[in-house]
Design a protein around this motif. Structure first.
Motif, mmCIF file in Angstrom:
data_model
loop_
_atom_site.group_PDB
_atom_site.id
_atom_site.type_symbol
_atom_site.label_atom_id
_atom_site.label_comp_id
_atom_site.label_asym_id
_atom_site.label_seq_id
_atom_site.Cartn_x
_atom_site.Cartn_y
_atom_site.Cartn_z
ATOM 1 N N GLU A 158 26.328 -20.125 19.507
ATOM 2 C CA GLU A 158 26.574 -20.914 18.289
ATOM 3 C C GLU A 158 26.133 -20.087 17.078
ATOM 4 O O GLU A 158 24.943 -19.951 16.819
ATOM 5 C CB GLU A 158 25.812 -22.230 18.327
ATOM 6 N N HIS A 159 27.109 -19.556 16.349
ATOM 7 C CA HIS A 159 26.808 -18.682 15.218
ATOM 8 C C HIS A 159 26.971 -19.369 13.865
ATOM 9 O O HIS A 159 26.669 -18.769 12.838
ATOM 10 C CB HIS A 159 27.702 -17.436 15.261
ATOM 11 N N THR A 160 27.456 -20.603 13.870
ATOM 12 C CA THR A 160 27.654 -21.336 12.612
ATOM 13 C C THR A 160 27.031 -22.726 12.737
ATOM 14 O O THR A 160 26.739 -23.201 13.847
ATOM 15 C CB THR A 160 29.145 -21.492 12.282
ATOM 16 N N VAL A 161 26.879 -23.373 11.595
ATOM 17 C CA VAL A 161 26.326 -24.723 11.575
ATOM 18 C C VAL A 161 27.248 -25.681 12.322
ATOM 19 O O VAL A 161 26.782 -26.533 13.099
ATOM 20 C CB VAL A 161 26.106 -25.196 10.120
ATOM 21 N N PHE A 193 26.734 -25.331 15.956
ATOM 22 C CA PHE A 193 25.456 -25.905 16.372
ATOM 23 C C PHE A 193 25.533 -27.428 16.429
ATOM 24 O O PHE A 193 24.977 -28.058 17.327
ATOM 25 C CB PHE A 193 24.350 -25.468 15.408
ATOM 26 N N ILE A 194 26.239 -28.022 15.476
ATOM 27 C CA ILE A 194 26.419 -29.481 15.481
ATOM 28 C C ILE A 194 27.189 -29.915 16.720
ATOM 29 O O ILE A 194 26.813 -30.891 17.393
ATOM 30 C CB ILE A 194 27.141 -29.940 14.192
ATOM 31 N N GLU A 195 28.249 -29.203 17.062
ATOM 32 C CA GLU A 195 29.032 -29.550 18.255
ATOM 33 C C GLU A 195 28.186 -29.406 19.513
ATOM 34 O O GLU A 195 28.252 -30.242 20.430
ATOM 35 C CB GLU A 195 30.278 -28.664 18.348
ATOM 36 N N PHE A 196 27.359 -28.360 19.555
ATOM 37 C CA PHE A 196 26.447 -28.169 20.687
ATOM 38 C C PHE A 196 25.502 -29.354 20.812
ATOM 39 O O PHE A 196 25.302 -29.903 21.906
ATOM 40 C CB PHE A 196 25.651 -26.873 20.496
ATOM 41 N N ARG A 208 25.056 -32.435 23.771
ATOM 42 C CA ARG A 208 23.781 -32.644 24.490
ATOM 43 C C ARG A 208 23.312 -34.095 24.406
ATOM 44 O O ARG A 208 22.329 -34.464 25.063
ATOM 45 C CB ARG A 208 22.693 -31.719 23.923
ATOM 46 N N ALA A 209 23.955 -34.907 23.577
ATOM 47 C CA ALA A 209 23.689 -36.358 23.507
ATOM 48 C C ALA A 209 22.207 -36.697 23.350
ATOM 49 O O ALA A 209 21.632 -37.466 24.117
ATOM 50 C CB ALA A 209 24.253 -37.047 24.737
ATOM 51 N N GLY A 210 21.587 -36.121 22.333
ATOM 52 C CA GLY A 210 20.191 -36.455 22.047
ATOM 53 C C GLY A 210 19.164 -35.624 22.769
ATOM 54 O O GLY A 210 17.961 -35.849 22.595
ATOM 55 N N SER A 211 19.583 -34.657 23.565
ATOM 56 C CA SER A 211 18.612 -33.837 24.299
ATOM 57 C C SER A 211 18.468 -32.425 23.724
ATOM 58 O O SER A 211 17.669 -31.631 24.225
ATOM 59 C CB SER A 211 19.002 -33.740 25.770
ATOM 60 N N ALA A 212 19.231 -32.096 22.671
ATOM 61 C CA ALA A 212 19.042 -30.810 22.002
ATOM 62 C C ALA A 212 17.678 -30.818 21.324
ATOM 63 O O ALA A 212 17.338 -31.759 20.606
ATOM 64 C CB ALA A 212 20.143 -30.567 20.974
ATOM 65 N N THR A 213 16.884 -29.787 21.557
ATOM 66 C CA THR A 213 15.494 -29.785 21.099
ATOM 67 C C THR A 213 15.315 -29.042 19.782
ATOM 68 O O THR A 213 15.904 -27.987 19.553
ATOM 69 C CB THR A 213 14.582 -29.134 22.149
ATOM 70 N N VAL A 214 14.501 -29.629 18.904
ATOM 71 C CA VAL A 214 14.063 -28.962 17.676
ATOM 72 C C VAL A 214 12.548 -29.060 17.610
ATOM 73 O O VAL A 214 11.954 -30.077 17.979
ATOM 74 C CB VAL A 214 14.693 -29.579 16.409
ATOM 75 N N LEU A 246 13.310 -23.532 22.978
ATOM 76 C CA LEU A 246 13.749 -24.539 22.015
ATOM 77 C C LEU A 246 15.150 -24.177 21.543
ATOM 78 O O LEU A 246 15.485 -22.997 21.407
ATOM 79 C CB LEU A 246 12.813 -24.581 20.798
ATOM 80 N N ASP A 247 15.944 -25.193 21.250
ATOM 81 C CA ASP A 247 17.295 -24.937 20.767
ATOM 82 C C ASP A 247 17.328 -24.537 19.300
ATOM 83 O O ASP A 247 18.284 -23.889 18.851
ATOM 84 C CB ASP A 247 18.174 -26.181 20.971
ATOM 85 N N GLY A 248 16.306 -24.916 18.545
ATOM 86 C CA GLY A 248 16.267 -24.536 17.140
ATOM 87 C C GLY A 248 15.143 -25.211 16.402
ATOM 88 O O GLY A 248 14.397 -26.016 16.974
ATOM 89 N N MET A 249 15.005 -24.888 15.126
ATOM 90 C CA MET A 249 14.024 -25.546 14.270
ATOM 91 C C MET A 249 14.298 -25.187 12.822
ATOM 92 O O MET A 249 15.016 -24.222 12.527
ATOM 93 C CB MET A 249 12.590 -25.155 14.646
#
Length: 320
Positions: free
Chosen positions: A134-137, A140-143, A147-153, A197-200
């Motif tokens: 995921e190289h763009t915002v 990242f949103i689609e990712f 993940r339906a609420g399980s993407a971690t920040v 972590l997926d991001g922050m």
């Protein structure tokens, strides 16, 4: 009639006595309390301001760290200090947000303090692990949606600057994140670098160097304009979230009841310090924009708008 005349005379005399006292301010050392540990951005800005104020006001300005309880210990100390302009507080965004998320903080950001001025603006940057596809915002949103609420920040806790930015992002992008809390941002950044972590959202001043060495991938900054430290990284507004803006800031506050002439004198002196070319350049090298408020009153309005934003987020969390 005589009682009225005597009362009027007392008022006039007290005003005459107060004027020389205000004119003489300051006539002894000033203390700036930093409610967090030494070494961070708040501490650094406080020391830059303190050094500059010594030249502008002609008195020593001491920086004293009183850390603990998410900044509440030092903050409460200043709130209870004599409102005479000799005890000030250096703060960041969390000064406003903490009471909304932690009711036991023990202070009210606007009722217990007299705003003096903002001192800087620092963009936040959305960072993800290096090498992620995921190289763009938008990617990242689609990712995150898949993940339906399980993407971690990650963040340093409920109400922190990173937490607020992620909540604002999620609300506008219509995604839910799984928040992972850390004692500080440094460990969270390490977990982003390693892919745990997926991001922050982190301040450009701390994540910027890691982006430049490719240990982090930067997708966008949170301010309306691009960061001087990461000029090739788009803003969230440019990247598909129109109107998104969330800057972090540092500021100087005084205890409530501090005379307006003293607050005004402090504001003007601090603004003069921040407008010095060498100060602006030193901060710009770290991705920090030196920024003084137009006036104490303008800064109060700015804080009120910020408080309303935090209140909306806190109400959603607490189900109000």
């Amino acid at each position: 009639m005589r009682k009225s005349l005597r009362a009027a005379a007392v008022i006039v005399m007290s005003m005459m006595g107060a004027a020389p006292a205000l004119a003489a301010y300051p006539d002894h050392p000033i203390t700036i309390v930093v409610p967090v540990a030494a070494g961070g951005t708040v501490d650094m800005l406080a020391r830059i301001v303190a050094k500059g104020l010594e030249g502008k006001l002609g008195q020593p300005v001491i920086v004293e760290n009183k850390a603990g309880a998410s900044g509440a210990i030092g903050t409460r100390y200043v709130a209870k200090s004599k409102p005479d302009g000799y005890t000030l507080l250096a703060v960041a965004n969390t000064f406003v947000s903490v009471p909304e998320f932690l009711p036991g903080a023990g202070y009210d950001a606007l009722k217990d303090f007299a705003p003096v001025t903002q001192t800087c603006s620092i963009p936040m940057v959305l960072v993800t692990p290096p090498g992620r596809p995921e190289h763009t915002v938008r990617e990242f949103i689609e990712f995150a949606r898949k993940r339906a609420g399980s993407a971690t920040v990650g963040s340093s806790g409920l109400g922190s600057t990173g937490y607020i930015a992620a909540e604002l992002f999620g609300a506008q992008a219509k995604v839910k994140f799984l928040h992972v809390y850390y004692k500080g941002n440094s460990q969270a950044l390490l977990d982003v670098m390693s892919g745990r972590l997926d991001g922050m959202f982190d301040q450009v001043s701390t994540s910027g160097p890691n982006v430049k060495t490719h240990r982090l991938q930067a997708l966008a900054v949170t301010t309306k304009t691009r960061s001087s430290m990461l000029p090739d990284v788009p803003t969230l507004d440019e990247a598909g979230l129109p109107g998104f803006e969330d800057e972090t800031f540092n500021a100087i506050m005084a205890p409530a009841g501090t005379p307006e002439p003293i607050v005004a004198k402090l504001h003007d002196a601090i603004a003069a310090v921040l407008n010095q070319p060498q100060v602006r350049e030193r901060l710009a090298q770290q991705g920090i924009e030196a920024k003084a408020s137009a006036s104490p009153q303008a800064f109060r309005s700015y804080l009120q708008a910020y408080l309303q934003k935090y209140q909306r987020i806190a109400a959603g969390i607490h189900g109000k």
